[in-house]
Motif scaffolding. Structure first.
Motif, PDB file in Angstrom:
ATOM      1  N   THR A  76     -55.450 -19.681   1.335  1.00  0.00           N
ATOM      2  CA  THR A  76     -56.745 -19.104   2.113  1.00  0.00           C
ATOM      3  C   THR A  76     -57.206 -20.139   2.910  1.00  0.00           C
ATOM      4  O   THR A  76     -57.327 -21.374   2.552  1.00  0.00           O
ATOM      5  CB  THR A  76     -57.504 -18.787   0.887  1.00  0.00           C
ATOM      6  N   LEU A  77     -57.692 -19.741   4.106  1.00  0.00           N
ATOM      7  CA  LEU A  77     -58.566 -20.784   4.834  1.00  0.00           C
ATOM      8  C   LEU A  77     -60.044 -20.330   5.194  1.00  0.00           C
ATOM      9  O   LEU A  77     -60.279 -19.060   5.372  1.00  0.00           O
ATOM     10  CB  LEU A  77     -57.833 -20.775   6.435  1.00  0.00           C
ATOM     11  N   PHE A 123     -58.724 -25.641   3.594  1.00  0.00           N
ATOM     12  CA  PHE A 123     -57.925 -24.808   3.012  1.00  0.00           C
ATOM     13  C   PHE A 123     -58.328 -24.617   1.383  1.00  0.00           C
ATOM     14  O   PHE A 123     -58.823 -25.838   1.028  1.00  0.00           O
ATOM     15  CB  PHE A 123     -56.325 -25.196   3.203  1.00  0.00           C
ATOM     16  N   SER A 124     -57.938 -23.689   0.945  1.00  0.00           N
ATOM     17  CA  SER A 124     -57.950 -23.573  -0.481  1.00  0.00           C
ATOM     18  C   SER A 124     -56.688 -24.490  -1.168  1.00  0.00           C
ATOM     19  O   SER A 124     -55.942 -25.091  -0.519  1.00  0.00           O
ATOM     20  CB  SER A 124     -57.337 -22.142  -1.147  1.00  0.00           C
ATOM     21  N   LYS A 125     -56.872 -24.974  -2.470  1.00  0.00           N
ATOM     22  CA  LYS A 125     -55.962 -25.777  -3.123  1.00  0.00           C
ATOM     23  C   LYS A 125     -54.569 -25.563  -3.020  1.00  0.00           C
ATOM     24  O   LYS A 125     -53.645 -26.192  -3.002  1.00  0.00           O
ATOM     25  CB  LYS A 125     -56.508 -26.225  -4.560  1.00  0.00           C
ATOM     26  N   PRO A 145     -52.602 -28.005   2.319  1.00  0.00           N
ATOM     27  CA  PRO A 145     -52.172 -28.832   1.664  1.00  0.00           C
ATOM     28  C   PRO A 145     -50.663 -29.218   1.350  1.00  0.00           C
ATOM     29  O   PRO A 145     -50.453 -30.355   1.119  1.00  0.00           O
ATOM     30  CB  PRO A 145     -52.409 -28.158   0.388  1.00  0.00           C
ATOM     31  N   ASP A 146     -49.831 -28.521   2.042  1.00  0.00           N
ATOM     32  CA  ASP A 146     -48.310 -28.932   2.225  1.00  0.00           C
ATOM     33  C   ASP A 146     -48.002 -29.511   3.468  1.00  0.00           C
ATOM     34  O   ASP A 146     -46.771 -29.919   3.679  1.00  0.00           O
ATOM     35  CB  ASP A 146     -47.415 -27.808   1.758  1.00  0.00           C
ATOM     36  N   PHE A 157     -63.462 -24.828  -2.953  1.00  0.00           N
ATOM     37  CA  PHE A 157     -62.573 -23.840  -3.614  1.00  0.00           C
ATOM     38  C   PHE A 157     -62.253 -24.362  -5.029  1.00  0.00           C
ATOM     39  O   PHE A 157     -62.460 -25.482  -5.228  1.00  0.00           O
ATOM     40  CB  PHE A 157     -61.222 -23.815  -3.092  1.00  0.00           C
ATOM     41  N   SER A 158     -62.242 -23.513  -6.057  1.00  0.00           N
ATOM     42  CA  SER A 158     -61.697 -23.935  -7.383  1.00  0.00           C
ATOM     43  C   SER A 158     -60.324 -24.396  -7.341  1.00  0.00           C
ATOM     44  O   SER A 158     -59.612 -24.267  -6.496  1.00  0.00           O
ATOM     45  CB  SER A 158     -61.810 -22.812  -8.446  1.00  0.00           C
TER      46      SER A 158
END
Length: 953
Positions: A565-566, A559-561, A519-520, A596-597
């Protein structure tokens, strides 16, 4: 060649998976050549090739004459192409009016030879376009299959269902028309090489559709193509930058005539304002309250009806939906309380804590695939193939639609500011739309454009995958591009400037299948052939670690938000990795799609069984799970005698449904056989299942013993428990007491049927290894629940494969349709033939309740009604542009229902032969139709997993 196919098919039906691998390897290039010729996109052609072989695997048991396999394969491949193009809604117009007569052929040939030595794209484009305009469609197809598919004249003949003389004439004509250019064309087409991973992709998908534990598939891998011929072939296939082919209907296996194809100039339409569908939401009023008549334009959800979503937004004519269709994608709402599921019947929204369904967005014209919420939760994006829709969550109205014409949708999301829609395609391109204005922006690597693309073709390093990191300020966005040689290039997404090249330090050069930014934007994970997953530092370009050793190609990779986590998919499970420490946290099983939440604390997954599960993303502990009514493709349906229960069979599972209250009964019956014969007992408390039959042949010298052995199982419908099994078998011939010297065994699938009362059972023996006396015979059993009282009769008369069987409701007659051009009606009491009716190759049969009328459906798309007593044809019903693959007659003998490969159901007035109505709700072929015994309802099942109940006119 035919004998080889027959042997492979028998081995496949006997359970030999290696035989199916051999069959795929033998025909995959020909199927891809045909699909590419008709579709015009080699990425999508690979997907169609995969889908074609999956259909073959699912339907192989219905092929009655293995000698006709190649022609049957051609029909399936062509229908897959037709289905794909219809979903794209391509409008066509003829290009046959292009004037090419002014071209001086001698000068033109010299021009071709000179320009062939050059590498400029435009020169090749113009030369080949004018060149191919001189060929008929049938000639272009034959040339493509001959040179590109590497097929002989005889193989093309069997594949297209056209005589060898016709193929030779077409090939000769094409060569004569392009006499001087033919060597160039031959060389160009022969340079194409098939992806070595395509067979593995297909076999992994086959694992997914088996009754055993589900397994995902490896989606498609682009082809490696030679530079000097790439544009030549694209143009030879009739798809220049402005033109797209409308291809012919499937060839009849007996046709000798040419069929014309038009090429079209199709404008791209964007920001299409459409009439909004209506969403129903529990506890909220919609714009049109009240009960619906099933026309799909009103709300039939009210606060007082307790969320009866079986009646929400139905297609016209439907009274309820039971199964909701297969699950294609899932997505959390921004507040983490809801989850959206993209299915074959629309987008369903669930309460993640209770599992209750909250709302439904319907689009009955196509499968709904990818789903994505906007960050503020006010908008939902949905899309599959080329169509993307934006929905207003509050009102359920369709805001607008976009067309993505280049590629199948791989990833769909609304970016962080909620203003931009991002769509990633399988062709390695990324497109952005401004949601407010509809303005679009495309991202495509410079390596995939112009001369750079041509050079990479020469070097064998085409673009295979891409991902875009979009910075909120859009000032340092990065475009990651993967190539077939394993190279990964990082480019400035705005300027196209090359930033870095990432390459495995071990020097491996393998195909890049997937790329995903964190995300980054600081990390990039890559999935490359025959290597573990690689985790890269984007800033330094260094390889940080290798993760999953056996990643699934095109499997789950996200990836998670929060980027901590991957989730990645291995061969049998989904793994959760701690990104900071690069260690494995947990493994999750039975997941086909995952999300992912928003807070990254939980992860939700769904599978082909319709189960949705939620886990703690840190520990892998299961937090909750619930079962929905989403199921995979339905193969057969049957009503209980009291009309209160429906049994549906899908993927080795039988699901029971309450047809009165429209609820799913809790117990499922898990069996080992795909596509069995099923029937209820007279009291509806027991269901009988006729599972696969095995044909066995033993021989010693002149002595031969043949056996046909199967199993009938009895299950309690209340408990879902098996009561007992008993065998139904037949033996003929004797052997000396010494052991047999040779033995042959093969499976018989699909072509078996119970009588309505469950007391008779019939199966056709089509094995080519059977003796002349028993081949193409029907084995008819009087089935008693006492395993020691089974008796059987053998019905003989057909000379070719028997395609379909149907009992009359009283069980006194049995009809059989064959490749030999006859429909035979048998007296089941005496085992004698009553009559033989002359008809085309029959694929569907249905008796009227009084047994006086027989309906038959043929491969030519014709439905015939027969007077059984008089042995004459009453009427012929013409069906346009499709094949009716299933038939049913209402209990009052007044209505005939027919289902097509395109998901359409036709209702006919038997007395007049007039069409009463057309029912459209399925997005794929209708596999089963059955009227309720009380005559009030028609039930339909489809390969899309949807199950509808319909009002009768």
């Amino acid at each position: 060649m035919k004998n080889e196919d027959v042997e492979l098919i028998h081995r496949i039906l006997a359970g030999d998976e290696t035989a199916f691998v051999d069959l795929v390897k033998k025909y995959q290039k020909q199927v891809h050549a045909l699909a590419w010729r008709k579709i015009g996109d080699f990425h999508i052609a690979e997907e169609i090739t995969q889908d074609t072989f999956l259909k073959v695997y699912q339907k192989l048991s219905t092929l009655k004459d293995p000698n006709q396999f190649s022609g049957w394969l051609y029909v399936i491949a062509t229908r897959q192409c037709l289905s794909w193009l219809r979903k794209k809604r391509i409008e066509t117009e003829s290009l046959e009016d292009i004037d090419t007569e002014w071209i001086d052929e001698t000068a033109y040939s010299r021009y071709v030879a000179e320009e062939h030595a050059k590498t400029t794209t435009e020169a090749q484009r113009e030369v080949v376009k004018k060149l191919l305009a001189k060929l008929k469609e049938s000639e272009r197809t034959v040339m493509t299959l001959h040179y590109f598919g590497e097929m002989t004249v005889e193989e093309i003949s069997r594949f297209l269902g056209v005589s060898t003389s016709a193929i030779k004439i077409r090939l000769h004509r094409a060569r004569q028309r392009l006499k001087k250019e033919e060597p160039m064309i031959r060389e160009a087409l022969s340079n194409f090489q098939l992806s070595p991973n395509l067979t593995d992709n297909i076999m992994q998908k086959v694992e997914h559709i088996k009754p055993a534990a589900p397994s995902g598939s490896k989606p498609l891998v682009p082809w490696v193509i030679g530079a000097s011929t790439a544009l030549l072939i694209v143009l030879m296939l009739g798809i220049g930058s402005q033109y797209l082919a409308r291809f012919q209907q499937p060839y009849s296996l007996d046709t000798q005539s040419d069929m014309a194809v038009e090429l079209v100039d199709t404008p791209v339409v964007q920001n299409i304002e459409e009439k909004p569908d209506i969403r129903n939401q529990l506890g909220k009023n919609t714009e049109n309250q009240g009960n619906s008549d099933g026309d799909g334009q009103e709300s039939n959800q009210m606060v007082s009806d307790k969320g009866d979503y079986t009646k929400w937004n139905l297609p016209k004519g439907a009274k309820a939906r039971l199964s909701k269709g297969s699950i294609n994608d899932i997505s959390f709402s921004p507040d983490g309380t809801q989850i959206a599921v993209g299915s074959a019947t629309g987008v369903w929204v669930y309460d993640i804590q209770t599992g209750n369904v909250l709302s439904l967005l319907t689009n009955h014209k196509s499968l709904t695939g990818k789903v994505a919420f906007s960050p503020d939760g006010k908008t939902l994006a949905t899309g599959r193939y080329d169509r993307i829709s934006l929905w207003d969550i509050g009102t359920g109205k369709l805001i607008k639609s976009y067309k993505r014409e280049e590629s199948v949708i791989h990833t769909l999301k609304i970016t962080g500011d909620g203003k931009t829609l991002l769509c990633k395609g399988y062709d390695g391109s990324v497109r952005l739309w401004d949601i407010a204005t509809g303005e679009k922006k495309d991202f495509l690597s410079k390596s995939a454009q112009g001369f750079n693309a041509l050079l990479r073709h020469v070097l064998g390093s085409n673009v295979t995958e891409a991902d875009l990191y979009l910075n909120k300020n859009n000032d340092d966005s990065i475009f990651a591009v993967g190539f077939e040689n394993g190279e990964i290039r990082l480019e400035d997404a705005i300027t196209g400037e090359h930033l870095k090249t990432l390459q495995d330090r071990k020097g491996r050069k393998n195909y890049v299948h997937q790329l995903a930014f964190s995300p980054d934007g600081t990390l990039l994970v890559s999935n490359t052939s025959e290597t573990p997953l690689h985790l890269w530092n984007v800033n330094s370009g260094k390889l940080l670690n290798t993760l999953t050793e056996n990643p699934r190609i095109r499997g789950i990779l996200t990836f998670s938000k929060d980027g901590k986590t991957l989730a990645c998919q291995s061969s049998k499970m989904v793994e959760l990795w701690d990104v900071a420490t690069q260690t494995l946290r947990a493994t999750l099983t039975e997941i086909d799609v995952l999300t992912f939440s928003p807070d990254s604390k939980t992860v939700a997954g769904a599978n082909w069984k319709g189960e949705i599960k939620v886990w703690d993303s840190n520990t892998g502990d299961k937090l909750l799970s619930f079962t929905t009514r989403h199921i995979n493709g339905i193969q057969s349906l049957v009503y209980s005698p009291d009309s209160k229960t429906i049994a549906s069979e899908h993927g080795g599972t039988i699901q029971l449904w309450d047809a009165i209250n429209f609820t799913q009964m809790s117990k499922r019956i898990h069996i080992k056989t795909w596509g069995p014969a099923i029937v209820f007992s007279n009291d509806g408390k027991i269901i009988k299942i006729g599972e696969k039959f095995i044909y066995k042949k033993h021989s010693r010298g002149s002595h031969v013993k043949e056996s046909l052995i199967g199993t009938v199982s009895l299950w309690n419908t209340s408990t879902g428990n098996k009561l007992y099994d008993f065998s139904v078998e037949s033996h003929s011939g004797e052997l000396p007491k010494l052991p047999a010297r040779s033995r042959y065994s093969s499976g018989i699938y699909g072509n078996a049927v119970f009588s309505q009362d469950g007391n008779m059972f019939a199966v056709a023996l089509n094995s080519t290894h059977a003796t002349k006396d028993n081949k193409f015979s029907i084995y008819l059993w009087g089935v008693s629940e006492n395993p020691f009282k089974q008796s059987h009769t053998i019905l003989k008369g057909h000379s070719k494969n028997i395609n379909v069987l149907a009992f009359s409701p009283s069980s006194s007659k049995l009809a059989s349709g064959s490749e030999d051009g006859t429909i035979r009606i048998w007296n089941t009491r005496t085992g004698t033939e009553i009559s033989s009716l002359s008809s085309d190759k029959t694929r569907a049969l249905a008796f009227s309740v009084d047994g006086k009328i027989l309906a038959s459906g043929s491969t030519d798309g014709t439905i015939r009604l027969w007077d059984v007593a008089m042995k004459t044809q009453l009427k012929t019903l013409e069906v346009e542009n499709d094949t009716e693959n299933v038939l049913a007659i209402s209990p009052d003998n007044e209505i005939l229902a027919s289902g097509t490969h395109e998901g359409v159901i036709h209702l006919w007035d038997i007395a007049t032969g007039n069409k009463l109505s057309t029912l459209e709700g399925h997005s794929d072929w209708v596999s089963s139709l059955t009227f309720s015994p009380d005559g009030k309802t028609l039930a339909s099942g489809s390969s899309d997993g949807a199950l509808f109940l319909w009002n009768l006119p």
